[in-house]
Structure formats: C-alpha cells, structure tokens
Scaffold this active site. Structure first.
Site, PDB file in Angstrom:
ATOM      1  N   ASP A  22       0.778  -1.290  -0.133  1.00  0.00           N
ATOM      2  CA  ASP A  22       0.000   0.035   0.123  1.00  0.00           C
ATOM      3  C   ASP A  22       0.739   1.421   0.059  1.00  0.00           C
ATOM      4  OD1 ASP A  22      -1.370  -2.270   0.715  1.00  0.00           O
ATOM      5  OD2 ASP A  22      -2.280  -1.335   2.510  1.00  0.00           O
ATOM      6  N   ASP A 148      -5.938   0.851   9.512  1.00  0.00           N
ATOM      7  CA  ASP A 148      -5.815   1.689   8.437  1.00  0.00           C
ATOM      8  C   ASP A 148      -6.276   2.885   8.452  1.00  0.00           C
ATOM      9  OD1 ASP A 148      -4.540  -0.524   7.348  1.00  0.00           O
ATOM     10  OD2 ASP A 148      -6.347  -1.194   5.970  1.00  0.00           O
TER      11      ASP A 148
HETATM   12  C1  FRU Z   1      -4.058  -3.707   2.639  1.00  0.00           C
HETATM   13  C2  FRU Z   1      -3.271  -4.093   3.957  1.00  0.00           C
HETATM   14  C3  FRU Z   1      -3.943  -3.302   4.831  1.00  0.00           C
HETATM   15  C4  FRU Z   1      -2.759  -3.401   6.206  1.00  0.00           C
HETATM   16  C5  FRU Z   1      -1.690  -3.595   5.113  1.00  0.00           C
HETATM   17  C6  FRU Z   1      -0.512  -4.440   5.791  1.00  0.00           C
HETATM   18  O1  FRU Z   1      -3.016  -4.198   1.399  1.00  0.00           O
HETATM   19  O2  FRU Z   1      -3.736  -5.541   4.200  1.00  0.00           O
HETATM   20  O3  FRU Z   1      -5.039  -3.574   5.567  1.00  0.00           O
HETATM   21  O4  FRU Z   1      -2.477  -2.318   6.882  1.00  0.00           O
HETATM   22  O5  FRU Z   1      -1.828  -4.078   3.887  1.00  0.00           O
HETATM   23  O6  FRU Z   1       0.645  -4.502   4.868  1.00  0.00           O
END
Ligand code: FRU
Length: 539
Positions: A22, A148
């Site tokens: 992300d 998040d």
């Molecule tokens: C989305 C996710 C988020 C989390 C992150 C961990 O791709 O699963 O929900 O914070 O990646 O790397």
C-alpha cells in the site's frame, strides 16, 4: 529495465528491491511531495513491514530516504501497517498508522516529525502516549480487524474525526473516533458507515469533492449537497478491489449516506477494473487538486517475484474529481507525467481501420510509451443488441475474447506485442445497442491479457469495464505502457483498467504497438498520438 530485469518499470514508482504494497501517508509539505509505502526490507514477499519513504517535486521523479517508521516499540513491534497523514492547522503533518503489538493486536499510533524545518521530514518520533486507539474487552472491536486510519477531518464542533477499517462477522465497517487534541481519541457509538455483506474494509478513504469542475478540496471542507459531495472508498479484502460510493455526509450525526443506486459492497463502482488496491488520496494544496495513489501487485508467481527480487509497483498518480453528472468519479494521470514524453509519432490522422485490419505505429519505444487515440464509428444502427443477461463487463470481455467479431469491436490497441503477434495485450472497445430501437448504447472496454506472454505461470485474467460515453462522439483511449504494466483510460478517465503482463518476446526493442479493428464494421482513427517516454529518476 535491463536484459536481466525486463519487467522493471521506466516511469512507474517502485523501490530498488523487495516487496511493496500500500501507498501510505501521501502529502505535500513545503512544496515537496511525500510518499510512504508498505515495504519489506528483507525480501520480495510480504512481511517485516516498515514505512519506506521517498520524496519528489513533481510526483514522477523520486528521491529515496531511509524508512520513516519501523517496528521499535511494543505498540508496533510486529509491524508498521497502513495509515495516513493529516496536516494540522498549524501546518505540522502527523502520521496515524496501524501498529501490530506483541499479542498481534491491531492498534492505532501517532508519529510526528522530529524537525519540521526539514522539508524532507526524514525523521519521525512516535508518541509515548501510543497506542492512541486499541481494541479492548468493552468496545467490541475485533483485534485482528482494526486498521488503516484515514486522514482526519475537522467537524463543526472543532473535533477531529478519523475512520478505521473493520468488520464484525460479515459486516464491513468504518469505525469513527473523535478527538479534541489529536492525542486522546474516543470511539463514536455509531460507525460512519457499514454494509452487512461486504466483509473486511481495508484502507478506507473519505473525502469531499466539488459538484462543479475538477478542482480538489481540502479534506475538512464542507458545503451544501449542491456544492460538495462526499466519497467513501474501501478496499474489500474479500475481492481485492477498491470500490467507491458517492453520497452526502451528515456531519451532525457523523453518518455517510450513499446516493441512491450506490451500496458500499462489491456492486459499487471501482476506481480501476484491473489490478489496483489499497489506494489513498490526498489534497495537493499547491495545485488545488486531489490526487489518488494506488498499488498494483504482480501477476507473476511468487517464485518469479523472489527470482527477480521485487514485487509491486504504484500506478502513476491520478487526479480525481467528480463528473458533472455527480454519478461517477473521473481519473486522469497527473499532467507531470507528460514531461517524460519525447519523440512524438503524429502521422496517424483520419485513417480508416477496415474490418480485420491492423495498423502498426512505428517510431515509438513501444515498451515504454504513452498513447492517446481517438476512434470514431459510423452507422451505429448496425450495432448488435446486447444480451440483457450480460451485466458483468468482465464476463463479457472474457467470454468474447479478441477473436470474437461484433459489428462494432473489438477495436483498440495491441500493446507489448511481438512482431508476429505470438504475444500481445489488447485493450479494446465493443459497442452494443442497449435494446433494439432504444437509441441507447452500451460501451464495453476490455483489457485482455490472455495472449500477453508465452510463459504459462502468470495470472492472465481478462478485465472489463462499462464506459459511460456517447458512441456517436469520438471514443478516446489512452494507454500508459511501461514494460510490465499497462494503465488504460477509456472515455477520458471514465473507466480505468491496470494490468500486469510479462512478455517473453515483446520486451525492450522487440516490443510493438498496433491499432486494430477486428469488428465487422470499419472504424476511423481520427487521431493517434504516441510518445516514447523517458525514464523517471526513481531509485
Ligand atoms: C492492505 C493491507 C492493509 C494493512 C497492510 C499491511 O493491502 O492488508 O489492511 O494495513 O496491507 O501491509
């Protein structure tokens, strides 16, 4: 890209090596754009997650910095997961992010710049008050589904609000927390929004858009529904796509109410109908626009990722705004990417593409290019009537592959193609009548990866999207082609499809570009411009 690394990108953001997912905390600070991202310092698979950090003055060329946040304290010792930046009224940016604690519980933490006079914000300090938000026995939050945090916004009552993605059983939800001082946060009794069948909501994003024009507005902006609408976007863990709904934000009740026709689940419209996930916007105060970042995963095998030593790219940042209809968002690559354009091929004007024909575009580095084409069709009354049961554009695209002839379509581009078409990715349209004699049409845009590589081991799923345009008018298509990624924009950003492909033959100088028409009716190419793209400075 090199002989050993034919799939590295020339102008799409990627780290020098290892796993990336992300985008995190994008912002502009003192004229400098910041991008943080989920990164594994130890390998090309997900794990050991830190916030890697790069800065830029143009969103295209990037300078790397050491990771800004990495596991160091009990409240994040098992990982520093996704989060967002909020610029406080005094101009100071702060990060809210999810930490994974020793019990593998998800908690929300704050970090602040060590030195706000450093425009690169290279060092960050975690508050000793962390975690600021934690699941506990009384608040009913699932400790493995609480992550998040978004950019926070200010309410009328001068309190900050932030939402955190969550789920309870099959109910996906955006839990709201409020705070006066950004340090003491209180869970609101009601979530901002939820949907009973949608599963875990990852990486929520909540922001205002104006009803007129393409300018962006600051995240705390508020106005009457005829001036400002709100967008809620979630990344559905179940389907791995990013969906949005447009609606109104009731700031007294702290509730988001989707407009009729929108439901925050897998039926909602997507930012991108290809590989695109965990996206996040920020308001660019320097250019009064809202910018969207999104992660594009590989479509190759884990073994291939390990062998090439990296995984994951970010798409070219897109300006995002509300269409005049108020019913959909429009996305367009930031203008800055056009500064990489060089050597324009401009000899293709007013050409007729007869049924079954192909037109090669010579003189462009076809593996690293930006292509804009305008098609025009005539005699639309000859269009086939769509089968009313064809409601899923991806199914239409995969069941009628590129060799199936309609009256109108497939016509479009063949990109990353080998000379004799052993390999190619086709991005094309089909046009159908919605019903006999209705005067209404359905325009489908497809990105077909099934012939993209002689290598068998890749995910070659075909993608499709409806494009809400009037086919009596010219039909625009743009493709950003960059070795192993094709970002396609239909109808000037009304439908976007990003795909990852790994040709064996069509690499580097052996890559070709064609316009084609395999439909039974002729199609005009009013105009086709193709540019070889310079590489960006990235790592
Ligand atoms: C989305 C996710 C988020 C989390 C992150 C961990 O791709 O699963 O929900 O914070 O990646 O790397």
């Amino acid at each position: 890209p090199s002989v050993n690394q034919p799939y590295r990108t020339g102008f799409h953001f990627q780290p020098p090596k290892n796993w990336m997912n992300d985008p995190n905390g994008p912002m502009i600070y003192k004229g400098i754009y910041h991008l943080f991202y989920q990164w594994n310092p130890k390998g090309a698979v997900w794990g050991n997650i830190v916030w890697a950090h790069s800065t830029s003055t143009d969103l295209i060329n990037w300078e790397p910095h050491p990771p800004a946040i990495f596991p160091s304290e009990p409240f994040d010792i098992n990982g520093c997961w996704s989060g967002s930046v909020t610029i406080l009224p005094n101009g100071k940016p702060v990060i809210l992010y999810t930490g994974i604690d020793p019990k593998n519980q998800q908690v929300q933490n704050i970090a602040e710049p060590k030195n706000i006079s450093d425009p690169y914000l290279r060092e960050w300090t975690k508050s000793t008050l962390n975690p600021l938000m934690a699941p506990d026995a009384v608040n009913g939050i699932n400790a493995s589904s609480f992550r998040d945090p978004t950019t926070a916004w200010l309410g009328q009552d001068k309190k900050w609000r932030v939402i955190i993605g969550s789920k309870i059983n099959r109910r996906g939800l955006a839990i709201t927390y409020t705070s006066k001082d950004f340090l003491k946060w209180e869970k609101s009794p009601e979530p901002l929004h939820y949907d009973d069948g949608s599963g875990m909501w990852e990486c929520p994003d909540f922001f205002p858009v104006t009803r007129s024009g393409s300018k962006g507005v600051e995240t705390s902006s508020f106005g009457e529904p005829n001036e400002i609408k709100h967008v809620l976007k979630v990344s559905l863990d179940d389907t791995k796509h990013d969906y949005y709904t447009i609606g109104t934000y009731d700031r007294v009740k702290d509730k988001f109410v989707p407009d009729s026709g929108f439901k925050m689940d897998g039926t909602a419209p997507r930012y991108d109908y290809g590989k695109y996930y965990a996206s996040k916007t920020f308001y660019d105060s320097a250019k009064s626009r809202r910018i969207l970042w999104g992660w594009t995963n590989e479509s190759s095998s884990v073994d291939d990722d390990v062998e090439k030593g990296w995984s994951g790219i970010q798409t070219i940042p897109r300006k995002i705004w509300l269409d005049r209809s108020g019913k959909q968002l429009i996305q367009w690559p930031v203008r800055e990417v056009e500064r990489l354009r060089t050597k324009e091929v401009k000899n293709l004007r007013n050409k007729v593409l007869k049924s079954g024909s192909r037109l090669e575009v010579y003189g462009v580095t076809a593996a690293q290019a930006d292509v804009e084409v305008l098609f025009k069709v005539r005699d639309l009354e000859k269009a086939d009537v769509i089968d009313p049961s064809w409601t899923d554009p991806q199914l239409i695209c995969s069941q009628m592959n590129v060799s199936v002839k309609s009256s109108f379509g497939p016509f479009g581009l063949m990109v990353l193609a080998s000379k004799n078409l052993e390999e190619y990715t086709s991005v094309y349209f089909r046009i159908f009548k919605a019903r006999q004699n209705s005067g209404k049409f359905v325009v489908v845009m497809c990105s077909d990866q099934s012939r993209s590589s002689l290598e068998e081991d890749n995910d070659k799923t075909t993608y499709g999207a409806f494009v809400d345009i009037n086919p009596y008018k010219p039909i625009p298509l743009r493709a950003l082609i960059d070795h192993s990624v094709v970002e396609s924009f239909g109808g000037k950003g009304r439908a976007c499809i990003t795909s990852r492909v790994y040709p064996k033959l069509a690499i580097g100088k052996s890559s070709h570009l064609f316009a084609f028409n395999y439909g039974s009716q002729s199609v005009d190419v009013l105009n086709l411009n193709a540019w070889s793209m310079n590489s960006a400075q990235i790592s």
